[in-house]
Write an enzyme that holds these catalytic residues in place. Sequence first.
Site, PDB file in Angstrom:
ATOM      1  N   ARG A   2       0.812  -1.221   0.000  1.00 24.13           N
ATOM      2  CA  ARG A   2       0.000   0.000   0.000  1.00 24.13           C
ATOM      3  C   ARG A   2       0.844   1.269   0.000  1.00 24.13           C
ATOM      4  O   ARG A   2       0.473   2.271   0.607  1.00 24.13           O
ATOM      5  CB  ARG A   2      -0.950   0.026   1.215  1.00 24.13           C
ATOM      6  CG  ARG A   2      -2.092  -0.960   1.132  1.00 24.13           C
ATOM      7  CD  ARG A   2      -3.215  -0.439   0.244  1.00 24.13           C
ATOM      8  NE  ARG A   2      -4.280  -1.404   0.149  1.00 24.13           N
ATOM      9  CZ  ARG A   2      -5.431  -1.320   0.821  1.00 24.13           C
ATOM     10  NH1 ARG A   2      -5.661  -0.306   1.607  1.00 24.13           N
ATOM     11  NH2 ARG A   2      -6.336  -2.250   0.672  1.00 24.13           N
ATOM     12  N   ARG A  11      -3.638   6.725   0.515  1.00 24.22           N
ATOM     13  CA  ARG A  11      -4.152   7.938   1.149  1.00 24.22           C
ATOM     14  C   ARG A  11      -3.185   8.673   2.059  1.00 24.22           C
ATOM     15  O   ARG A  11      -3.402   9.837   2.384  1.00 24.22           O
ATOM     16  CB  ARG A  11      -5.418   7.592   1.948  1.00 24.22           C
ATOM     17  CG  ARG A  11      -6.621   7.411   1.066  1.00 24.22           C
ATOM     18  CD  ARG A  11      -7.736   6.730   1.811  1.00 24.22           C
ATOM     19  NE  ARG A  11      -7.319   5.376   2.130  1.00 24.22           N
ATOM     20  CZ  ARG A  11      -8.066   4.482   2.753  1.00 24.22           C
ATOM     21  NH1 ARG A  11      -9.271   4.799   3.173  1.00 24.22           N
ATOM     22  NH2 ARG A  11      -7.616   3.272   2.982  1.00 24.22           N
ATOM     23  N   ASP A  32      -6.716  -2.906  -7.306  1.00 27.30           N
ATOM     24  CA  ASP A  32      -7.270  -3.495  -6.092  1.00 27.30           C
ATOM     25  C   ASP A  32      -7.596  -4.956  -6.364  1.00 27.30           C
ATOM     26  O   ASP A  32      -7.875  -5.319  -7.506  1.00 27.30           O
ATOM     27  CB  ASP A  32      -8.540  -2.752  -5.659  1.00 27.30           C
ATOM     28  CG  ASP A  32      -8.925  -3.110  -4.229  1.00 27.30           C
ATOM     29  OD1 ASP A  32      -8.230  -2.665  -3.299  1.00 27.30           O
ATOM     30  OD2 ASP A  32      -9.893  -3.859  -4.046  1.00 27.30           O
ATOM     31  N   TYR A  64     -14.720 -11.809   0.038  1.00 26.23           N
ATOM     32  CA  TYR A  64     -15.446 -10.566  -0.254  1.00 26.23           C
ATOM     33  C   TYR A  64     -16.646 -10.820  -1.168  1.00 26.23           C
ATOM     34  O   TYR A  64     -17.708 -10.214  -0.999  1.00 26.23           O
ATOM     35  CB  TYR A  64     -14.497  -9.545  -0.905  1.00 26.23           C
ATOM     36  CG  TYR A  64     -13.462  -9.008   0.061  1.00 26.23           C
ATOM     37  CD1 TYR A  64     -13.754  -7.923   0.887  1.00 26.23           C
ATOM     38  CD2 TYR A  64     -12.213  -9.592   0.171  1.00 26.23           C
ATOM     39  CE1 TYR A  64     -12.822  -7.434   1.785  1.00 26.23           C
ATOM     40  CE2 TYR A  64     -11.269  -9.117   1.064  1.00 26.23           C
ATOM     41  CZ  TYR A  64     -11.572  -8.040   1.874  1.00 26.23           C
ATOM     42  OH  TYR A  64     -10.653  -7.559   2.768  1.00 26.23           O
TER      43      TYR A  64
HETATM   44  O1  CP3 Z   1       0.040   0.445  -3.129  1.00 26.25           O
HETATM   45  C1  CP3 Z   1      -0.433  -0.693  -3.244  1.00 26.25           C
HETATM   46  O2  CP3 Z   1      -0.235  -1.617  -2.408  1.00 26.25           O
HETATM   47  C2  CP3 Z   1      -1.194  -1.047  -4.523  1.00 26.25           C
HETATM   48  C3  CP3 Z   1      -2.606  -0.973  -4.491  1.00 26.25           C
HETATM   49  C4  CP3 Z   1      -3.488  -1.887  -3.620  1.00 26.25           C
HETATM   50  C5  CP3 Z   1      -4.747  -1.442  -3.131  1.00 26.25           C
HETATM   51  N1  CP3 Z   1      -5.360  -2.499  -2.536  1.00 26.25           N
HETATM   52  C6  CP3 Z   1      -5.278  -0.081  -3.274  1.00 26.25           C
HETATM   53  C7  CP3 Z   1      -6.438   0.369  -2.477  1.00 26.25           C
HETATM   54  C8  CP3 Z   1      -3.347  -3.234  -3.259  1.00 26.25           C
HETATM   55  C9  CP3 Z   1      -2.172  -4.185  -3.500  1.00 26.25           C
HETATM   56  C10 CP3 Z   1      -4.550  -3.617  -2.571  1.00 26.25           C
HETATM   57  C11 CP3 Z   1      -4.787  -4.984  -2.076  1.00 26.25           C
HETATM   58  C12 CP3 Z   1      -6.013  -5.265  -1.318  1.00 26.25           C
HETATM   59  N2  CP3 Z   1      -7.255  -4.702  -1.471  1.00 26.25           N
HETATM   60  C13 CP3 Z   1      -6.121  -6.282  -0.320  1.00 26.25           C
HETATM   61  C14 CP3 Z   1      -5.004  -7.212   0.095  1.00 26.25           C
HETATM   62  C15 CP3 Z   1      -4.075  -6.601   1.063  1.00 26.25           C
HETATM   63  C16 CP3 Z   1      -4.672  -6.318   2.436  1.00 26.25           C
HETATM   64  O3  CP3 Z   1      -4.788  -5.114   2.743  1.00 26.25           O
HETATM   65  O4  CP3 Z   1      -5.004  -7.246   3.160  1.00 26.25           O
HETATM   66  C17 CP3 Z   1      -7.458  -6.266   0.138  1.00 26.25           C
HETATM   67  C18 CP3 Z   1      -8.011  -7.166   1.216  1.00 26.25           C
HETATM   68  C19 CP3 Z   1      -8.158  -5.271  -0.594  1.00 26.25           C
HETATM   69  C20 CP3 Z   1      -9.616  -4.934  -0.521  1.00 26.25           C
HETATM   70  C21 CP3 Z   1      -9.855  -3.519  -0.179  1.00 26.25           C
HETATM   71  N3  CP3 Z   1      -9.648  -2.442  -1.034  1.00 26.25           N
HETATM   72  C22 CP3 Z   1     -10.367  -3.004   1.032  1.00 26.25           C
HETATM   73  C23 CP3 Z   1     -10.744  -3.828   2.246  1.00 26.25           C
HETATM   74  C24 CP3 Z   1     -10.443  -1.615   0.886  1.00 26.25           C
HETATM   75  C25 CP3 Z   1     -11.023  -0.625   1.873  1.00 26.25           C
HETATM   76  C26 CP3 Z   1     -10.099  -0.377   3.009  1.00 26.25           C
HETATM   77  C27 CP3 Z   1      -9.179   0.755   2.679  1.00 26.25           C
HETATM   78  O5  CP3 Z   1      -7.974   0.621   2.892  1.00 26.25           O
HETATM   79  O6  CP3 Z   1      -9.705   1.779   2.222  1.00 26.25           O
HETATM   80  C28 CP3 Z   1      -9.948  -1.265  -0.402  1.00 26.25           C
HETATM   81  C29 CP3 Z   1      -9.809   0.079  -1.008  1.00 26.25           C
HETATM   82  C30 CP3 Z   1      -8.442   0.480  -1.467  1.00 26.25           C
HETATM   83  N4  CP3 Z   1      -7.568  -0.325  -2.167  1.00 26.25           N
HETATM   84  C31 CP3 Z   1      -7.847   1.754  -1.324  1.00 26.25           C
HETATM   85  C32 CP3 Z   1      -6.590   1.695  -1.949  1.00 26.25           C
HETATM   86  C33 CP3 Z   1      -5.583   2.817  -2.108  1.00 26.25           C
HETATM   87  C34 CP3 Z   1      -8.478   2.977  -0.670  1.00 26.25           C
HETATM   88  C35 CP3 Z   1      -9.346   3.652  -1.671  1.00 26.25           C
HETATM   89  C36 CP3 Z   1      -9.581   5.129  -1.394  1.00 26.25           C
HETATM   90  O7  CP3 Z   1     -10.546   5.418  -0.694  1.00 26.25           O
HETATM   91  O8  CP3 Z   1      -8.810   5.950  -1.913  1.00 26.25           O
END
Ligand code: CP3
Length: 341
Positions: free
Chosen positions: A23, A27, A73, A149
């Site tokens: 990540r 944000r 994502d 999910y």
């Molecule tokens: O920088 C990076 O790592 C690349 C991008 C990336 C994102 N999600 C962007 C994202 C990666 C590799 C992921 C993986 C991901 N997504 C996982 C596996 C890793 C982990 O955290 O366990 C999972 C379970 C998800 C599912 C997911 N996506 C959730 C639960 C959420 C909401 C929680 C949160 O952090 O907001 C997201 C949204 C998400 N994915 C955001 C980002 C940058 C936030 C979106 C925003 O509001 O800008």
Amino acid sequence: MSKAVLRVLAGEPLWPPPIWLMRQAGRYLPEYRALREEAGDFLTLATTPDLAAEITLQPVRRFGMDAAILFSDILILPWALGQGLRYEAGEGPVLPPIRDRAGLAGLDRSRLVDRIAPVAATVRRVRQDLPAGCTLIGFAGAPWTVACYMVEGHGKSEFPTVRRLAYADPDFLARLVALLTEATVDYLTAQIEAGAEAVMLFDSWAGLLPPALFDRLVIAPTEAITAAIHDRHPGVPVIGFPRLAGTGLGRYALETGVEAVAMDTAAQPEIVATLVAEDVALQGNLDPLALLAGGDEMREQAEDIARALRGRPHVFNLGHGILPETPPEHVAALVEAVRGA
Ligand code: CP3
């Protein structure tokens, strides 16, 4: 091959270890928040190649990371298969749940390659602007975690529905996981053909399963995906992240064929090193809360991890994703600490 991350993934120990962070685009970066505002919502951001490529490169430019991870994502895959998806502020992802064969019938693998075209375009754009020593990592969710999910419909729980279905309707879950296994191979293949140099499988909820189900729903699909990637693209390494798998990490490393295992925050590097063959690279595993706190405690924990794995192939990383509240200066200090170790 001169890229540090690729050398380590090929089994070569380097000192100091190369570093990137899960990540790392997101944000906590003001430049991410600015583009996120411009796009309006996360899904638009992730499916607009110019913006997604720019975001992928933001942490590489700011911190000189040794790898870029594609900005996307894990839930883009179910979205591309035709399941609805939206991201709610403060709530995370929301999907109309799929819990039976009728739900499965609504998923359409034939449209996948078209719908993920923006992801492939993002990869191509990033490769054009990638600094010389930096490795581009593509990724997907592992089938079990994506199924969590898809069946539950949201992320804010311990996924009781899908875990109950693993016992109550094993055939349904087997079909869903089989479909996701094939779709994930297509998805990762498209990323590799567009220029991803390594791929990572995020199995964030692997640790919810007892050993027998872990074998069937985590190890077996990961092994199938890894074998298919190796078959189609020999030389492209696979990083597996079976989060909170505990001692199951040993079996996972032995049986899936992945080149690298990512350790979660709870894993003890010295112990993992005894469970995993020496030519399998290890990735991780600083506590994201230590990064949030920063300072000497962060530096000491980071140095302990690096030293514990010195002499083994190790890519420094976190044990889970960066928290949105993290000050960017702490990330810069971490990179400096690891490079000066
Ligand atoms: O920088 C990076 O790592 C690349 C991008 C990336 C994102 N999600 C962007 C994202 C990666 C590799 C992921 C993986 C991901 N997504 C996982 C596996 C890793 C982990 O955290 O366990 C999972 C379970 C998800 C599912 C997911 N996506 C959730 C639960 C959420 C909401 C929680 C949160 O952090 O907001 C997201 C949204 C998400 N994915 C955001 C980002 C940058 C936030 C979106 C925003 O509001 O800008």
